[in-house]
Design a protein around this motif. Structure first.
Motif, PDB file in Angstrom:
ATOM      1  N   PRO A   1       5.376   3.408   5.272  1.00  0.00           N
ATOM      2  CA  PRO A   1       4.688   4.706   5.281  1.00  0.00           C
ATOM      3  C   PRO A   1       4.312   5.123   3.863  1.00  0.00           C
ATOM      4  N   THR A   2       3.347   5.986   3.753  1.00  0.00           N
ATOM      5  CA  THR A   2       2.943   6.546   2.464  1.00  0.00           C
ATOM      6  C   THR A   2       2.882   8.062   2.610  1.00  0.00           C
TER       7      THR A   2
ATOM      8  N   PHE B   1      -8.039  15.636  -3.838  1.00  0.00           N
ATOM      9  CA  PHE B   1      -6.937  14.870  -4.422  1.00  0.00           C
ATOM     10  C   PHE B   1      -5.586  15.439  -3.991  1.00  0.00           C
ATOM     11  N   ARG B   2      -5.514  16.748  -3.872  1.00  0.00           N
ATOM     12  CA  ARG B   2      -4.256  17.374  -3.453  1.00  0.00           C
ATOM     13  C   ARG B   2      -3.947  17.031  -2.000  1.00  0.00           C
ATOM     14  N   TRP B   3      -4.986  16.933  -1.192  1.00  0.00           N
ATOM     15  CA  TRP B   3      -4.780  16.648   0.236  1.00  0.00           C
ATOM     16  C   TRP B   3      -4.453  15.183   0.509  1.00  0.00           C
ATOM     17  N   VAL B   4      -5.206  14.271  -0.128  1.00  0.00           N
ATOM     18  CA  VAL B   4      -5.100  12.856   0.265  1.00  0.00           C
ATOM     19  C   VAL B   4      -4.650  11.918  -0.847  1.00  0.00           C
ATOM     20  N   GLY B   5      -4.473  12.434  -2.071  1.00  0.00           N
ATOM     21  CA  GLY B   5      -4.111  11.544  -3.158  1.00  0.00           C
ATOM     22  C   GLY B   5      -5.345  10.949  -3.816  1.00  0.00           C
ATOM     23  N   ASN B   6      -5.159   9.846  -4.535  1.00  0.00           N
ATOM     24  CA  ASN B   6      -6.301   9.249  -5.239  1.00  0.00           C
ATOM     25  C   ASN B   6      -7.131   8.358  -4.315  1.00  0.00           C
ATOM     26  N   ARG B   7      -8.175   7.783  -4.877  1.00  0.00           N
ATOM     27  CA  ARG B   7      -9.120   6.990  -4.077  1.00  0.00           C
ATOM     28  C   ARG B   7      -8.449   5.779  -3.438  1.00  0.00           C
ATOM     29  N   ASP B   8      -7.583   5.097  -4.195  1.00  0.00           N
ATOM     30  CA  ASP B   8      -6.907   3.926  -3.633  1.00  0.00           C
ATOM     31  C   ASP B   8      -6.019   4.314  -2.455  1.00  0.00           C
ATOM     32  N   ALA B   9      -5.334   5.443  -2.575  1.00  0.00           N
ATOM     33  CA  ALA B   9      -4.475   5.899  -1.480  1.00  0.00           C
ATOM     34  C   ALA B   9      -5.303   6.168  -0.233  1.00  0.00           C
ATOM     35  N   LEU B  10      -6.461   6.783  -0.419  1.00  0.00           N
ATOM     36  CA  LEU B  10      -7.326   7.083   0.721  1.00  0.00           C
ATOM     37  C   LEU B  10      -7.926   5.815   1.309  1.00  0.00           C
ATOM     38  N   LEU B  11      -8.406   4.921   0.458  1.00  0.00           N
ATOM     39  CA  LEU B  11      -8.961   3.653   0.948  1.00  0.00           C
ATOM     40  C   LEU B  11      -7.916   2.847   1.706  1.00  0.00           C
ATOM     41  N   THR B  12      -6.689   2.868   1.222  1.00  0.00           N
ATOM     42  CA  THR B  12      -5.609   2.146   1.899  1.00  0.00           C
ATOM     43  C   THR B  12      -5.462   2.601   3.341  1.00  0.00           C
ATOM     44  N   GLU B  13      -5.430   3.904   3.552  1.00  0.00           N
ATOM     45  CA  GLU B  13      -5.246   4.412   4.912  1.00  0.00           C
ATOM     46  C   GLU B  13      -6.485   4.204   5.768  1.00  0.00           C
ATOM     47  N   VAL B  14      -7.668   4.295   5.163  1.00  0.00           N
ATOM     48  CA  VAL B  14      -8.898   4.025   5.915  1.00  0.00           C
ATOM     49  C   VAL B  14      -8.913   2.565   6.368  1.00  0.00           C
ATOM     50  N   LEU B  15      -8.615   1.660   5.451  1.00  0.00           N
ATOM     51  CA  LEU B  15      -8.609   0.242   5.797  1.00  0.00           C
ATOM     52  C   LEU B  15      -7.589  -0.072   6.889  1.00  0.00           C
ATOM     53  N   TRP B  16      -6.382   0.484   6.756  1.00  0.00           N
ATOM     54  CA  TRP B  16      -5.369   0.195   7.774  1.00  0.00           C
ATOM     55  C   TRP B  16      -5.741   0.829   9.113  1.00  0.00           C
ATOM     56  N   SER B  17      -6.370   1.994   9.072  1.00  0.00           N
ATOM     57  CA  SER B  17      -6.773   2.644  10.323  1.00  0.00           C
ATOM     58  C   SER B  17      -7.794   1.817  11.077  1.00  0.00           C
ATOM     59  N   LEU B  18      -8.537   0.983  10.369  1.00  0.00           N
ATOM     60  CA  LEU B  18      -9.498   0.091  11.003  1.00  0.00           C
ATOM     61  C   LEU B  18      -8.840  -1.219  11.429  1.00  0.00           C
TER      62      LEU B  18
ATOM     63  N   THR C   1      -2.216  -7.840  -2.144  1.00  0.00           N
ATOM     64  CA  THR C   1      -1.125  -7.831  -3.120  1.00  0.00           C
ATOM     65  C   THR C   1      -0.109  -6.757  -2.772  1.00  0.00           C
ATOM     66  N   LYS C   2       1.058  -6.859  -3.395  1.00  0.00           N
ATOM     67  CA  LYS C   2       2.116  -5.893  -3.148  1.00  0.00           C
ATOM     68  C   LYS C   2       1.825  -4.546  -3.788  1.00  0.00           C
ATOM     69  N   ALA C   3       0.711  -4.442  -4.528  1.00  0.00           N
ATOM     70  CA  ALA C   3       0.337  -3.166  -5.136  1.00  0.00           C
ATOM     71  C   ALA C   3      -0.066  -2.135  -4.084  1.00  0.00           C
ATOM     72  N   SER C   4      -0.375  -2.600  -2.892  1.00  0.00           N
ATOM     73  CA  SER C   4      -0.804  -1.702  -1.823  1.00  0.00           C
ATOM     74  C   SER C   4       0.082  -1.884  -0.591  1.00  0.00           C
ATOM     75  N   PRO C   5       0.260  -0.832   0.215  1.00  0.00           N
ATOM     76  CA  PRO C   5       1.059  -0.960   1.443  1.00  0.00           C
ATOM     77  C   PRO C   5       0.425  -1.852   2.503  1.00  0.00           C
ATOM     78  N   ILE C   6      -0.859  -2.169   2.375  1.00  0.00           N
ATOM     79  CA  ILE C   6      -1.537  -2.900   3.449  1.00  0.00           C
ATOM     80  C   ILE C   6      -0.887  -4.250   3.695  1.00  0.00           C
ATOM     81  N   GLN C   7      -0.616  -5.010   2.633  1.00  0.00           N
ATOM     82  CA  GLN C   7       0.007  -6.312   2.852  1.00  0.00           C
ATOM     83  C   GLN C   7       1.412  -6.163   3.425  1.00  0.00           C
ATOM     84  N   HIS C   8       2.156  -5.154   2.973  1.00  0.00           N
ATOM     85  CA  HIS C   8       3.486  -4.908   3.530  1.00  0.00           C
ATOM     86  C   HIS C   8       3.385  -4.658   5.032  1.00  0.00           C
ATOM     87  N   ARG C   9       2.388  -3.898   5.444  1.00  0.00           N
ATOM     88  CA  ARG C   9       2.209  -3.579   6.862  1.00  0.00           C
ATOM     89  C   ARG C   9       1.809  -4.808   7.664  1.00  0.00           C
ATOM     90  N   PHE C  10       0.925  -5.619   7.106  1.00  0.00           N
ATOM     91  CA  PHE C  10       0.501  -6.824   7.814  1.00  0.00           C
ATOM     92  C   PHE C  10       1.655  -7.815   7.913  1.00  0.00           C
TER      93      PHE C  10
END
Length: 238
Positions: A32-33, A81-98, A153-162
């Motif tokens: 989770p993030t 930024f206050r709601w969703v964090g930075n761009r990478d954080a938002l892209l991470t959740e968008v990518l995983w949601s797909l 890479t381990k820099a993002s939660p996506i690989q951990h989730r996969f």
């Protein structure tokens, strides 16, 4: 990521359409993030509104930028930024949601299969849908370095989730000691589920993102051969 280039993916992060598919929740539960928690039903309306707008932008094949996103929502960048964090954080959740509805589609498409064959075909189905999704390929072509960093890479939660999802698939369909038959007698060799999941993820990444990694054309058929070999599934042409 959907089967059809014209179909629209279904939202995730706790949405009802996937509640009956265990494969949909494994990844989020494993990694989770702050944003994924804000996207749970009823948790944070503004974060959900920004996320939905970002997801729509991404699926439309457009670059996701925080400034235009804030403008479309009628707020300033600081609020976004206050709601969703930075761009990478938002892209991470968008990518995983797909990725989630794509995994669910693959799970349902292989429901009649069992064991290692199901795991191999499910992951092939998933890789094929990723390769075929135009907005996903556009993102890879537009931001290759960021895409690889967020996806592989381990820099993002996506690989951990996969990884967690693949380990769940292995344990569900091959048990806690895959390929361990014959080990005690010295005639076989086993592998632990986490290690097998890691290999499956690396195979998936290697063929799905082949154009970025080696310059070759991504091909689901080549991934299928590798999955079936790794999982000891007889060739479909045999």
């Amino acid at each position: 990521m959907p089967d059809s280039a014209t179909s629209t993916p279904t939202a995730t992060h706790g949405d009802p359409p996937h509640d009956d598919a265990p494969i949909a929740s494994v990844g989020l539960e494993a990694a989770p993030t702050p944003l994924s928690l804000r996207l749970l039903p009823g948790a944070h309306a503004d974060a959900r509104r920004a996320f939905d707008a970002a997801r729509e932008t991404f699926v439309a094949g457009r670059r996701l930028d925080m400034g235009p996103l804030a403008t479309s929502l009628g707020v300033d960048r600081t609020s976004v930024f206050r709601w969703v964090g930075n761009r990478d954080a938002l892209l991470t959740e968008v990518l995983w949601s797909l990725a989630v509805p794509t995994l669910v589609q693959a799970d349902r498409a292989t429901a009649a299969e069992h064991g290692a064959e199901r795991v191999a075909d499910l992951l092939t189905h998933f890789a094929g849908d990723l390769i075929a999704a135009p907005y996903f390929r556009e993102f890879l072509a537009r931001e290759p370095a960021r895409a690889l960093r967020l996806l592989t890479t381990k820099a993002s939660p996506i690989q951990h989730r996969f990884l967690a999802t693949c380990e769940w698939l292995v344990r569900t369909h091959l048990g806690d000691t895959p390929f361990a038959d014959g080990v005690d007698s010295g005639t076989g060799s086993g592998i632990d589920p986490a290690s097998l999941a890691y290999l499956l993820v690396r195979v998936s990444e290697s063929f799905t993102y082949a154009d970025l990694i080696t310059g070759e054309t991504p091909e689901a058929d080549r991934a299928a051969v590798a999955f079936r070999h790794l999982l000891r599934v007889p060739s479909t042409s045999a």
